[in-house]
Design an enzyme around this catalytic site. Structure first.
Site, PDB file in Angstrom:
ATOM      1  N   SER A   1       0.395  -1.478   8.161  1.00 56.14           N
ATOM      2  CA  SER A   1      -1.002  -1.302   7.745  1.00 56.14           C
ATOM      3  C   SER A   1      -1.374  -2.022   6.461  1.00 56.14           C
ATOM      4  CB  SER A   1      -1.316   0.184   7.591  1.00 56.14           C
ATOM      5  OG  SER A   1      -1.507   0.779   8.861  1.00 56.14           O
TER       6      SER A   1
ATOM      7  N   LYS B   1      -4.281  -4.261   6.505  1.00 61.38           N
ATOM      8  CA  LYS B   1      -5.668  -3.846   6.249  1.00 61.38           C
ATOM      9  C   LYS B   1      -6.209  -4.372   4.919  1.00 61.38           C
ATOM     10  CE  LYS B   1      -5.457   0.349   9.112  1.00 61.38           C
ATOM     11  NZ  LYS B   1      -4.042   0.686   9.336  1.00 61.38           N
TER      12      LYS B   1
ATOM     13  N   SER C   1      -5.818   5.051   5.981  1.00 65.84           N
ATOM     14  CA  SER C   1      -5.204   3.987   6.782  1.00 65.84           C
ATOM     15  C   SER C   1      -5.520   4.120   8.271  1.00 65.84           C
ATOM     16  CB  SER C   1      -3.684   3.967   6.574  1.00 65.84           C
ATOM     17  OG  SER C   1      -3.138   2.761   7.053  1.00 65.84           O
TER      18      SER C   1
END
Length: 382
Positions: free
Chosen positions: A53, A56, A113
């Site tokens: 993640s 991101k 997240s």
């Protein structure tokens, strides 16, 4: 006596800032000073690894860019597609056709997240996740992220979805310097959104996945990540003593190791380095002649202060070489570039700044020009 000497040596090393342990049990790590981009520590920083993640960070960068360009707005409503709602892993459990504001989806991405929120925003910004991923890769290329190829917008494991510790630091630096308002969300420990579905309104809690926010003084963000392939990752940011640091840890075998690794790098950076500068923004570095101007000359001032990272305790004196154009014709607008100052230290360039005109200069009237001519003639006659 020997033990006392060892203890005194340890205290001295800690005090002078040369002691620091940056051995990290992870496949890759890197510490960067944000303003200058200087790398203070690295280990396997160019190895291509799955980022989970931490992906991101790029997703957020493109979202903030779209907001800045007013292609989207914070209060826009985003409708979750079946594809977005199908995301696994960390999520806020969006339902198909559920509508959320851009603000609530962004804070769900940053704080919790949320994969489904990331994909919903990708589709909203670019029309489809595929189109958004193309934008991610284009942005990566423009930033010089040579080790990166994105396959999705959220960081779930996918063949070929890879980046490096160096590239993560590069995109993290771009995000926090260009859009520091992201810290509005990255510093939040707990928040909530409201699901509005056919069943009615339901509150959903958001908990920050970055434990550094509550355990490390000065921590400001940024993004954690973990999958079975990527293991445990983080791009962490902190600010102390006027210096922002970015610490990246990839493929740590344990969630605590990524946090401990980031803290070790922060401690090392703040113990051993500091930002130094020579001249402040607005400092005059010379005069420029202005032909037919309301004023005949103008100072050439530094547009942006140049800082460099230097070892603590070391005397640093920058040499500045000024390069100016000869003259300007009026009228002249404030901010007009008239040269640059180039700073060097120990023979190497460490930065440069444009020199600009600080204020508008109008064109002189005919009477003022004639007055100046008469004055010159009178002076010459004497």
């Amino acid at each position: 006596m020997r033990n006392l000497c060892i203890a005194l040596l340890f205290v001295a090393l800690m005090t002078t800032g040369v002691y620091a342990d940056v051995n990290i049990d992870a496949k890759a790590s890197l510490l960067m000073e944000a303003e200058t981009g200087k790398i203070l520590h690295e280990n396997n920083a160019r190895e291509k690894l799955a980022p989970a993640s931490v992906t991101k960070v790029m997703t957020m960068l493109l979202i903030y860019e779209a907001l800045d360009q007013e292609r989207i707005k914070w209060d826009d409503l985003v409708t979750a597609s079946a594809h977005a709602a199908s995301m696994g892993g960390s999520q806020i459990f969006l339902e198909q056709e559920e509508r959320q504001t851009v603000r609530d989806l962004v804070k769900s991405i940053v704080i919790a997240s949320a994969n489904d929120a990331a994909v919903a925003m990708a589709e909203f910004v670019a029309g489809s996740e595929e189109a958004f991923v193309a934008q991610m890769n284009a942005k990566a290329a423009s930033l010089g992220m040579e080790d990166t190829h994105f396959v999705n917008a959220c960081g779930l494991d996918a063949e070929g979805h890879l980046t490096s510790a160096l590239d993560i630091a590069i995109m993290s630096r771009e995000l926090i310097l260009k859009y520091p308002e992201v810290f509005e969300f990255t510093k939040v420990r707990l928040d909530k959104i409201i699901h509005r579905t056919a069943r009615g309104a339901e509150e959903f809690g958001l908990t920050n996945t970055n434990r550094l926010i509550r355990s490390y003084s000065g921590a400001t963000g940024l993004k954690t990540g973990s999958t079975s392939q990527a293991m445990y990752c983080i791009s962490a940011t902190a600010e102390k003593e006027g210096m922002q640091l970015i610490a990246v840890v990839l493929a740590a075998p344990d969630p605590l190791i990524r946090f401990d690794g980031a803290m070790k790098m922060f401690d090392y950076g703040y113990a051993n380095y500091a930002l130094v500068s020579e001249d402040e923004t607005g400092t005059s570095m010379g005069e420029i002649r202005v032909y037919k101007g309301q004023t005949e000359t103008s100072p050439a001032v530094i547009k942006e202060q140049v800082n460099m990272v230097a070892p603590k305790g070391k005397h640093v004196e920058l040499d500045g070489r000024v390069v100016l154009i000869e003259a300007l014709d009026a009228p002249v607008s404030a901010g007009t570039t008239v040269g640059e100052v180039i700073y060097t230290w120990e023979g190497a360039e460490v930065g440069r700044s444009e020199l600009v005109i600080p204020e508008d200069i109008a064109k002189a009237s005919v009477w003022l020009i004639m007055e100046r001519l008469f004055e010159q003639w009178f002076t010459a006659g004497i």
